[in-house]
Design a protein around this motif. Structure first.
Motif, PDB file in Angstrom:
ATOM      1  N   GLY A 156     107.900  96.826 -18.989  1.00  0.00           N
ATOM      2  CA  GLY A 156     107.213  96.378 -18.655  1.00  0.00           C
ATOM      3  C   GLY A 156     105.706  96.803 -17.433  1.00  0.00           C
ATOM      4  O   GLY A 156     104.957  96.900 -16.945  1.00  0.00           O
TER       5      GLY A 156
ATOM      6  N   ARG B 182     103.772 100.167 -17.064  1.00  0.00           N
ATOM      7  CA  ARG B 182     103.186  99.335 -17.540  1.00  0.00           C
ATOM      8  C   ARG B 182     102.091  99.313 -17.822  1.00  0.00           C
ATOM      9  O   ARG B 182     101.254  98.303 -16.914  1.00  0.00           O
ATOM     10  CB  ARG B 182     103.649  98.923 -19.604  1.00  0.00           C
TER      11      ARG B 182
ATOM     12  N   THR C 271      99.575  96.362 -25.411  1.00  0.00           N
ATOM     13  CA  THR C 271     101.171  97.509 -24.718  1.00  0.00           C
ATOM     14  C   THR C 271     101.393  98.352 -26.115  1.00  0.00           C
ATOM     15  O   THR C 271     101.413  99.458 -25.802  1.00  0.00           O
ATOM     16  CB  THR C 271     102.034  95.755 -24.909  1.00  0.00           C
ATOM     17  N   HIS C 272     101.415  98.056 -26.812  1.00  0.00           N
ATOM     18  CA  HIS C 272     102.070  98.969 -27.805  1.00  0.00           C
ATOM     19  C   HIS C 272     100.922  99.762 -29.178  1.00  0.00           C
ATOM     20  O   HIS C 272     100.170  97.971 -29.656  1.00  0.00           O
ATOM     21  CB  HIS C 272     102.512  98.369 -29.098  1.00  0.00           C
TER      22      HIS C 272
ATOM     23  N   VAL D 272     102.752 103.272 -26.365  1.00  0.00           N
ATOM     24  CA  VAL D 272     102.610 102.078 -25.617  1.00  0.00           C
ATOM     25  C   VAL D 272     102.052 102.771 -24.516  1.00  0.00           C
ATOM     26  O   VAL D 272     102.095 103.348 -23.975  1.00  0.00           O
ATOM     27  CB  VAL D 272     104.810 102.130 -25.229  1.00  0.00           C
ATOM     28  N   SER D 273     101.681 101.650 -23.891  1.00  0.00           N
ATOM     29  CA  SER D 273     100.527 101.225 -22.411  1.00  0.00           C
ATOM     30  C   SER D 273     100.811 102.047 -21.622  1.00  0.00           C
ATOM     31  O   SER D 273     101.850 101.280 -21.182  1.00  0.00           O
ATOM     32  CB  SER D 273      99.704 100.796 -22.268  1.00  0.00           C
TER      33      SER D 273
END
Length: 231
Positions: A26, A29, A36-37, A129-130
């Motif tokens: 993460g 990200r 996040t998703h 996913v970011s």
């Protein structure tokens, strides 16, 4: 030793087994401002354009209408490139040993209902996913010799390779297999785009180091940048 490696060693040494696992991935990200998703609509498995018609119509497109791509279109494109099509995890593009060394990144600048940002596609779960927030297209274009389609397309899809996933089994020959697979995925993507009335162009002229840095994918090899948008 990298910062991440030191963190892993420290975490293990402290014996924090009772705590939830830390998502070290993460770190690359986006912040919590973007989920996040992000789940994607399910892809269609039928269409009105034949494979033959798509093959005959496909041409490189370097200018795009100023019109947003829909999330449904983006979902279909990503599925065509690397979507899962079998309960065993097999995908739309063939892969040597079914090892799947490719990662698909989305640089989104003008997608309806999707915040501008960079995302990684997860075939398992068919979701995004970011990675980072904000419109990365100008920086990506600068890393690709200033090529205008990257700046103007609503979406740029990057195909990135993790050679180790294939060379661990096939040795140096595996590099060739990865390149073959990237071609399969890119052609799937371009033909699917044609069926949706979306133009595409494949780009290979860019700084590998700069593109990998922008995508937060150090140690991996960018192979393609593919701008996509309404013709």
């Amino acid at each position: 030793m990298s910062i991440l490696s030191r963190a892993l060693v420290t975490y293990a040494a402290l014996g924090l087994a009772g705590l939830p696992p830390i998502d070290f991935a993460g770190a690359r990200r986006a912040s919590a401002a973007v989920p996040t998703h992000i789940g994607l609509p399910q892809p269609r498995l039928d269409g009105t354009t034949s494979v033959e018609a798509a093959l005959a119509a496909r041409r490189s497109t370097r200018s795009f209408a100023k019109h947003p791509m829909t999330v449904e279109q983006l979902s279909q494109l990503l599925w065509a490139a690397q979507g899962i099509t079998h309960p065993r995890g097999l995908r739309t593009a063939p892969s040597a040993g079914a090892l799947y060394p490719l990662e698909i990144f989305v640089v989104a600048g003008n997608v309806a209902t999707l915040p501008a940002g960079t995302y990684e596609y997860e075939p398992d779960g068919h979701r995004l996913v970011s990675v980072t927030e904000g419109d990365l297209r100008p920086d990506l274009a600068a890393a690709a010799l200033g090529q205008s389609p990257i700046r103007s397309a609503p979406v740029v899809i990057a195909i990135v390779a993790d050679y180790g996933k294939t060379t661990i089994k096939y040795g140096e020959r595996g590099i060739r297999y990865v390149h073959l697979e990237a071609g399969h995925a890119a052609q799937n993507l371009c033909l699917q785009a044609e069926t949706l009335g979306i133009g595409s162009v494949v780009i290979g002229a860019f700084s590998d180091k700069d593109v990998a840095s922008l995508l937060r994918s150090p140690g991996q090899q960018p192979l393609y940048l593919i701008p996509l948008g309404r013709k």
